[in-house]
Write a protein that holds these residues in place. Sequence first.
Motif, PDB file in Angstrom:
ATOM      1  N   VAL A  67       0.841  -1.206   0.000  1.00  0.00           N
ATOM      2  CA  VAL A  67       0.000   0.000   0.000  1.00  0.00           C
ATOM      3  C   VAL A  67       0.877   1.257   0.000  1.00  0.00           C
ATOM      4  CG1 VAL A  67      -1.641   1.340   1.389  1.00  0.00           C
ATOM      5  CG2 VAL A  67      -2.003  -1.094   1.056  1.00  0.00           C
ATOM      6  N   GLU A  68       1.940   1.217   0.847  1.00  0.00           N
ATOM      7  CA  GLU A  68       2.852   2.371   0.898  1.00  0.00           C
ATOM      8  C   GLU A  68       3.513   2.603  -0.454  1.00  0.00           C
ATOM      9  OE1 GLU A  68       5.565   1.655   4.072  1.00  0.00           O
ATOM     10  OE2 GLU A  68       4.060   2.050   5.600  1.00  0.00           O
ATOM     11  N   ARG A  69       3.953   1.489  -1.046  1.00  0.00           N
ATOM     12  CA  ARG A  69       4.621   1.598  -2.345  1.00  0.00           C
ATOM     13  C   ARG A  69       3.640   2.135  -3.391  1.00  0.00           C
ATOM     14  NH1 ARG A  69       4.342  -1.010  -6.537  1.00  0.00           N
ATOM     15  NH2 ARG A  69       5.910  -0.987  -8.163  1.00  0.00           N
ATOM     16  N   ASN A  70       2.422   1.612  -3.317  1.00  0.00           N
ATOM     17  CA  ASN A  70       1.387   2.085  -4.246  1.00  0.00           C
ATOM     18  C   ASN A  70       1.183   3.578  -4.122  1.00  0.00           C
ATOM     19  OD1 ASN A  70       0.798  -0.267  -5.407  1.00  0.00           O
ATOM     20  ND2 ASN A  70      -1.104  -0.653  -4.327  1.00  0.00           N
ATOM     21  N   ASN A  71       1.066   4.005  -2.853  1.00  0.00           N
ATOM     22  CA  ASN A  71       0.852   5.440  -2.609  1.00  0.00           C
ATOM     23  C   ASN A  71       2.015   6.247  -3.153  1.00  0.00           C
ATOM     24  OD1 ASN A  71      -1.640   5.450  -1.533  1.00  0.00           O
ATOM     25  ND2 ASN A  71      -1.002   5.483   0.598  1.00  0.00           N
TER      26      ASN A  71
ATOM     27  N   LEU B  47      -3.107  -2.833 -10.338  1.00  0.00           N
ATOM     28  CA  LEU B  47      -2.504  -4.098  -9.904  1.00  0.00           C
ATOM     29  C   LEU B  47      -2.071  -4.010  -8.438  1.00  0.00           C
ATOM     30  CD1 LEU B  47      -0.386  -5.293 -12.958  1.00  0.00           C
ATOM     31  CD2 LEU B  47      -2.432  -6.329 -12.039  1.00  0.00           C
ATOM     32  N   GLY B  48      -1.541  -2.841  -8.083  1.00  0.00           N
ATOM     33  CA  GLY B  48      -1.127  -2.630  -6.689  1.00  0.00           C
ATOM     34  C   GLY B  48      -2.299  -2.735  -5.738  1.00  0.00           C
ATOM     35  N   VAL B  49      -3.409  -2.094  -6.123  1.00  0.00           N
ATOM     36  CA  VAL B  49      -4.615  -2.133  -5.287  1.00  0.00           C
ATOM     37  C   VAL B  49      -5.139  -3.569  -5.195  1.00  0.00           C
ATOM     38  CG1 VAL B  49      -7.041  -1.392  -5.196  1.00  0.00           C
ATOM     39  CG2 VAL B  49      -5.270   0.256  -5.729  1.00  0.00           C
ATOM     40  N   ALA B  50      -5.128  -4.258  -6.332  1.00  0.00           N
ATOM     41  CA  ALA B  50      -5.605  -5.652  -6.355  1.00  0.00           C
ATOM     42  C   ALA B  50      -4.708  -6.533  -5.491  1.00  0.00           C
ATOM     43  CB  ALA B  50      -5.635  -6.168  -7.786  1.00  0.00           C
ATOM     44  N   MET B  51      -3.395  -6.283  -5.593  1.00  0.00           N
ATOM     45  CA  MET B  51      -2.439  -7.071  -4.804  1.00  0.00           C
ATOM     46  C   MET B  51      -2.668  -6.850  -3.307  1.00  0.00           C
ATOM     47  SD  MET B  51       0.092  -9.101  -4.747  1.00  0.00           S
ATOM     48  CE  MET B  51       1.383  -9.205  -5.930  1.00  0.00           C
ATOM     49  N   ALA B  52      -2.885  -5.575  -2.937  1.00  0.00           N
ATOM     50  CA  ALA B  52      -3.134  -5.262  -1.528  1.00  0.00           C
ATOM     51  C   ALA B  52      -4.413  -5.959  -1.043  1.00  0.00           C
ATOM     52  CB  ALA B  52      -3.254  -3.750  -1.346  1.00  0.00           C
TER      53      ALA B  52
END
Lengths: 216, 477
Positions: free
Chosen positions: B66-70, B411-416
């Motif tokens: 989530v941090e990386r996504n942000n 993809l990041g959101v889905a992964m989280a």
Amino acid sequence: MKKLLAFCLLSVSLLLSGCPDTTTHSQGVYMLLDSSGTYRMEVKKAQAIINYLLGRLQPGDSLAVARVDSASFSEKDIIAKMTFDRRPSVTNQQKRLFKQKIDGFFATVKGSAFTDITGGVLQAVEYLNETGSGKKFILIFSDLKEELAKGHVRDFPIELSGCRVVALNVTKLRSDNIDPREYYKRVEGWQARVQAGGGHWRVINDLERLDTILAE
Amino acid sequence: MSLAQILNIWPNSPVLSLIIALLVAVFLLYLARRPAHKAIYSLSRVIHNAFRLMARSVLSAEKKVVERNNEVLLTAGAKAAERMIEREFHRVDAVVRRDMSGYPALQRKLADQVTHIDEDYRESSELPVPPADWVKAVETLAKLPSKGDSWVANILGEIHKTGVSQYKSSMEEYRKAVAKRHSLLEKMMPYWRKLSQTLNQVDKAIIGLHERTRVVDSRMGEYEEIRNKTDKAAHMLTASSMTQFFISAFVLLIAIGGAVINFNLIALPMSEMVGGGSYIGNFKTSNIAALVIILVELAMGLYLMESLRITHLFPIIGQMDDKMRTRMIWVTFTILAILAGVESALAFMRDRIAADMQALRQALASVETTQPVMRWIPTVGQMVMGFILPFALAFVAIPLESFVHSSRTVLGVAMAALLRLIAFVFRLLGNAAYYTGEFLVNTYDLLIFPPLWLENLIRSKEQETDAKDSIVKEEVS
């Protein structure tokens, strides 16, 4: 790194431009036409099958039509043979020419005294092996009743590995109607002979379903 | 010795043997109760703790994702905001250059117009000479009675004539002066109009500039929020990414449809060039060749869009100097135009081959061949499509870039979300293991309830005896 790059480029270029596989996907069809006795009356059906084959075969495929007469193990019995060009436009011209030859033959067809099916099959195997086709079909348009001239030897195994033999329009003879076992015995005899030679055997009597002729 | 033999304690009486075996088993289980409970509890706790640990580590991974996504989202958002602000500044610059560069000329024009108006005004402000007052005196003299004296009457008549002519000439001058003044005022009108138009132009330019500055202000506000890494900015960018993802995916699907049509247009005629019967693996060489042409067109489209700086997928192209970039634009455009021409020719060839095949089929089926009316319409249509589709496909680069960028976020959101789900499942399994342990312990006690009941009975009796003893002791004491 440079070597790896060179290898990749070489692989891609080979894949795209070189080594096109032309044999394994091409089809070779050899059709044997029984011209003996009453079978001469079935020419219309044979013509329809040939026309279907002409419409179905693709560039690069091979087609030959031969008659079954008293001694069929001969190139002279081949009415028309052709390996279609790789270009579709040329293929279309070749098909037109092929049709003309076949139409000419049907206009002048004469009956033969004997029916040498085995000789025709041997000639078919020879031709199909020469074409190098990936899929080989031998279509026998006959009642499968073999009648050999005196002195002709045909009772030996035939090498048919990789060939799909399709018996078309196997009509029932008058004697078959009296004793149907004769018909079954005849068909089973050919089936056993083909399978013993490594071939694949099929019978198609319903000519409304021509699409199954070249099926796997 | 088999199990049946072991259980056959009482010969020829299986029921009795079974009862004895059960009693022995219950007794043995009762003896092993404490260590069995400990074993079950420890096993369930081990599993529970292991799952909790796994859940915790998955949650920590989810937090990092989530941090990386942000981080990615905010960086991308900041870059996009910077680009937009830069573009707005360019627009402001363009407005200033376009409108303000003309201001010296405009100012000169305004000054000229004002000078003209001023001069005209000054000229028109000079009042015309009013009719002289002495005319009245002459008129009074003319009205004097001559009293029959002809000489006096002549003098008075002359005076009157002179007065009248003087009056006429002065009135003429006065009228001329007034007319001149009016004409000067009339000449001022177009200057006033021009002045008004010029001022309107200035007003429009100022309003446009004002609107641009408001847009810049709002963009700056967004940029500031992104820089401050606020939740609002993150939510806004996530929602924007999701929208971009779905829109670009939809447009890409449309492009794939176009590519499929394009492929069908050129696959058949390609067999005329590379052969219809040759294969590469399980695929026809003509199909692969057609696909390669379409992919080359797509690549050229990507390079063209990149060179035009519409997309930013290849930084190396964007970083080229302008001269090189312009060359690249022309090269890619030329290749694209050539390929479009080739496709158009192939489409024409396809039409001819298809017609020939149709004619052959009709001949084989012994059907009379008929020439369709307006045969040229599909031919021209196919050729036009063959020419246009490569250029249309070139624009795929734009949704592709959006898709690539937004898919990172999606993809990041889905992964989280997936990690959260895994953590939940782990926690669920941990709790299930814990309560399964409890359940097993209770079941264990249920199986050995007779000795437990006896134990409880004895204990309660002992407690009662102890209580009575203590009461007696208290009374004695």
